[in-house]
Design an enzyme around this catalytic site. Sequence first.
Site, PDB file in Angstrom:
ATOM      1  CE  LYS A   1      47.023  19.900   6.185  1.00  0.00           C
ATOM      2  NZ  LYS A   1      47.185  19.589   4.753  1.00  0.00           N
TER       3      LYS A   1
ATOM      4  CE1 TYR B   1      33.291  21.729  13.887  1.00  0.00           C
ATOM      5  CE2 TYR B   1      32.105  19.660  13.996  1.00  0.00           C
ATOM      6  CZ  TYR B   1      32.704  20.654  13.255  1.00  0.00           C
ATOM      7  OH  TYR B   1      32.710  20.579  11.897  1.00  0.00           O
TER       8      TYR B   1
ATOM      9  CG  ASP C   1      30.589  17.954  10.491  1.00  0.00           C
ATOM     10  OD1 ASP C   1      29.669  17.363   9.928  1.00  0.00           O
ATOM     11  OD2 ASP C   1      30.487  19.115  10.949  1.00  0.00           O
TER      12      ASP C   1
ATOM     13  CG  ASP D   1      45.695  17.625   2.353  1.00  0.00           C
ATOM     14  OD1 ASP D   1      45.919  16.633   3.076  1.00  0.00           O
ATOM     15  OD2 ASP D   1      46.577  18.466   2.093  1.00  0.00           O
TER      16      ASP D   1
ATOM     17  CG  ASP E   1      27.681  16.019   5.406  1.00  0.00           C
ATOM     18  OD1 ASP E   1      27.381  15.140   6.241  1.00  0.00           O
ATOM     19  OD2 ASP E   1      27.063  17.089   5.298  1.00  0.00           O
TER      20      ASP E   1
END
Length: 356
Positions: free
Chosen positions: A191, A142, A247, A223, A251
């Site tokens: 990852k 970001y 992020d 994942d 959620d």
Amino acid sequence: MEKNIVVLRGDGIGPEIIGETLKVLKKVCEKFGHTFNYTDVDIGGCSIDKYGVPITDEGMEKCKNCDSVLLGAVGGPKWDNVDPLVRPEKALLAVRSELGLFANLRPTKLFSQIASASPLKNEIIQGGIDLVIVRELTGGIYFGKRSTFSENGEKVAVDEMKYAEHEIERIGRVAFETALKRKKRLASVDKANVLDSSRLWRSVMHRLSSEYPDVDFSNILVDNAAMQLIKNPSQFDVIVTENMFGDILSDEASMLTGSIGMMPSASLSSGTLGMYEPIHGSAPDIAGMDIANPLGTILSAAMMLRYSFDMHSEANAVEEAVNAALNSGYRTADIMQPDMTKVGCSKMGDIVAENI
Ligand code: NAD
């Protein structure tokens, strides 16, 4: 103790949920003998309307020079088509970056009183859900370089995901320290089977883990983490991860509790200054109707008492007051269940304040 708090009420339901939170903090001050001085600063759409920018330089200075910042929410359809450079959410990114708020803590707790609101089956949630996601907030994709250009006759876009060791180390320390204060289990999500930035992340976390022998440390690929959160959420205590993974996973995790209106968050710096806000947005569809759930914001204020002011008994008192309101059967519309007493935003604030 005397503390100076900047209050960012923002847009939509922001002013309503902040109003109820200040009621509760007033009772905390009375009971524990503290003085909280509040300074209001406009943020988001209301600031765009008044000043043409989502937060003024003067407002930002006030945020930098206080003991803590309490935020409602920003945004709404009225400002959806303004110049992207002055969108309401721009102010949030600016405050995070100017105040050096690199650590975002999102506790995800299933309140047993409203467990039926969870979309998960009973047998999955019976072990309880009580975890904290520690998300890196000022680095990664970001904040990396981005570009869109033409290559071989078509458009190509690139977003860079960059992490320096010191950025990983400082969020890692927040996560290990958080785990020490809880059930002492930490899962680092990355990852590392694909990304270089994740391999660096993993090596720094491993180095830190040797400094925290009491913390049961593990790595998990992002994942698999997404899958495990649904399959067996009670295995997690603290999760630490980089900005974008955090992020998305936070959620996902918040939905496991079934109630966006209940979830608090804290964004912390290397000092005691922090920003505290509910995880939801400005809910324009219910703004001004006195039906919003103020509990996520009230619980964010409890985090402010604990993390910025080191007021642990006071934080516990707020959390217990919320629990007591739920135990007494009071529910706002979003968490309403059969045979419970439906109350509005301001009545819920009164009840929690009375319970302090
Ligand atoms: P939202 O979180 O505002 O609302 C999603 C749904 O949840 C709506 O149906 C809303 O009524 C409900 N809801 C949210 N908070 C609630 C509460 N406390 N009590 C009861 N119900 C609640 O998300 P959205 O609709 O996607 O976004 C609305 C605006 O908020 C947008 O402009 C968005 O950009 C902004 N936003 C701001 C923040 C922030 O300020 N941190 C975060 C997310 C979204």
